[in-house]
Write an enzyme that holds these catalytic residues in place. Structure first.
Site, PDB file in Angstrom:
ATOM      1  N   ASP A   5       0.774  -1.140   0.101  1.00  0.00           N
ATOM      2  CA  ASP A   5       0.046   0.049   0.060  1.00  0.00           C
ATOM      3  C   ASP A   5       0.920   1.122   0.068  1.00  0.00           C
ATOM      4  O   ASP A   5       1.680   1.597   1.108  1.00  0.00           O
ATOM      5  CB  ASP A   5      -0.719   0.132   1.262  1.00  0.00           C
ATOM      6  N   ILE A   6       0.864   1.891  -1.042  1.00  0.00           N
ATOM      7  CA  ILE A   6       1.620   3.364  -1.160  1.00  0.00           C
ATOM      8  C   ILE A   6       1.504   4.059  -0.117  1.00  0.00           C
ATOM      9  O   ILE A   6       2.298   4.886   0.311  1.00  0.00           O
ATOM     10  CB  ILE A   6       1.500   3.840  -2.501  1.00  0.00           C
ATOM     11  N   ASN A  58      -6.022  13.139 -10.345  1.00  0.00           N
ATOM     12  CA  ASN A  58      -6.795  13.725 -11.653  1.00  0.00           C
ATOM     13  C   ASN A  58      -6.629  14.945 -11.520  1.00  0.00           C
ATOM     14  O   ASN A  58      -6.093  15.790 -10.619  1.00  0.00           O
ATOM     15  CB  ASN A  58      -8.364  13.254 -11.626  1.00  0.00           C
ATOM     16  N   VAL A  91      -5.933   5.200  -6.049  1.00  0.00           N
ATOM     17  CA  VAL A  91      -4.575   5.737  -5.313  1.00  0.00           C
ATOM     18  C   VAL A  91      -4.904   6.873  -4.744  1.00  0.00           C
ATOM     19  O   VAL A  91      -4.677   7.500  -3.605  1.00  0.00           O
ATOM     20  CB  VAL A  91      -3.272   5.578  -6.313  1.00  0.00           C
ATOM     21  N   ASP A  92      -5.456   7.856  -5.652  1.00  0.00           N
ATOM     22  CA  ASP A  92      -5.793   9.299  -5.275  1.00  0.00           C
ATOM     23  C   ASP A  92      -6.672   9.193  -4.243  1.00  0.00           C
ATOM     24  O   ASP A  92      -6.349   9.913  -3.107  1.00  0.00           O
ATOM     25  CB  ASP A  92      -6.394   9.869  -6.448  1.00  0.00           C
ATOM     26  N   SER A 144      -1.699   5.468 -14.337  1.00  0.00           N
ATOM     27  CA  SER A 144      -2.569   5.203 -15.477  1.00  0.00           C
ATOM     28  C   SER A 144      -3.198   3.979 -15.693  1.00  0.00           C
ATOM     29  O   SER A 144      -3.770   3.533 -16.515  1.00  0.00           O
ATOM     30  CB  SER A 144      -1.936   5.842 -16.886  1.00  0.00           C
ATOM     31  N   THR A 145      -2.688   2.757 -14.824  1.00  0.00           N
ATOM     32  CA  THR A 145      -2.832   1.321 -15.497  1.00  0.00           C
ATOM     33  C   THR A 145      -4.307   1.118 -14.422  1.00  0.00           C
ATOM     34  O   THR A 145      -4.591  -0.211 -14.441  1.00  0.00           O
ATOM     35  CB  THR A 145      -1.809   0.566 -14.814  1.00  0.00           C
ATOM     36  N   VAL A 185      -8.134   2.835 -13.491  1.00  0.00           N
ATOM     37  CA  VAL A 185      -9.298   3.171 -14.335  1.00  0.00           C
ATOM     38  C   VAL A 185      -8.947   3.763 -15.641  1.00  0.00           C
ATOM     39  O   VAL A 185      -9.834   3.966 -16.344  1.00  0.00           O
ATOM     40  CB  VAL A 185     -10.195   4.101 -13.609  1.00  0.00           C
TER      41      VAL A 185
END
Length: 172
Positions: free
Chosen positions: A9-10, A23, A32-33, A121-122, A124
């Site tokens: 988990d980042i 976004n 992630v965001d 970008s990998t 959604v």
């Protein structure tokens, strides 16, 4: 620069900076965001709102990066970058590579020695994992930076395996 891979988990990474696959609104989202905003707390959103009210009134452009506090995260900073949406009929790979190189430039400006990246970008945004891994690792490996460690934090076993294979090919 050392490139490492971690499955996890980042938001739990004790590094100088974590990169957020944001976004363009910078106001939080999913994946992630959303995890970074939830775990980091309201300080991150407050700084993002200030950025939107000043330098990025129209949103952060794709491929660019900007930093905020990390709030309650174990990192010192969050570097927000906006990845491109994958399109079969248009080559946007330079924009994806730019997410990584621009994030490293911001890390250098901050004096960050360790940076944790997600697979931008990998999710959604639909970028194929194998191509995303190749672009990410090539961009980071080829970047001119003072960052000592670029850590790719992969959320599941499949992503980790794809990045591991891509890194092996790149260093062979």
């Amino acid at each position: 620069m050392e490139i490492t891979l971690v499955r996890g988990d980042i938001t739990e990474q004790a590094v100088d900076a974590i990169v957020n696959a944001a976004n363009s609104s910078l106001l939080g989202g999913g994946g992630v965001d959303g995890a970074i905003h939830r775990r980091g707390g309201p300080q991150i959103l407050e700084e993002c709102r200030v950025l939107r009210a000043s330098r990025y009134g129209g949103g952060l452009p794709t491929g660019q990066a900007v930093a905020t506090t990390a709030g309650r995260l174990p990192a010192r900073w969050v570097i927000h970058t906006v990845g491109p949406v994958y399109a079969r009929k248009e080559d946007r790979s330079s924009l994806l590579a730019s997410c990584y190189t621009e994030s490293l430039k911001v890390a250098d400006e901050l004096g960050a020695a360790t940076v944790a990246f997600p697979a931008v970008s990998t999710g959604v945004y639909g970028w194929p994992m194998d191509d995303g891994a190749r672009i990410a690792l090539s961009a980071v490996r080829g970047a001119s930076t003072r960052v000592a460690e670029a850590r790719f934090v992969l959320f599941d076993a499949t992503a980790y395996a794809v990045f591991d294979e891509a890194l092996t090919r790149l260093t062979a």
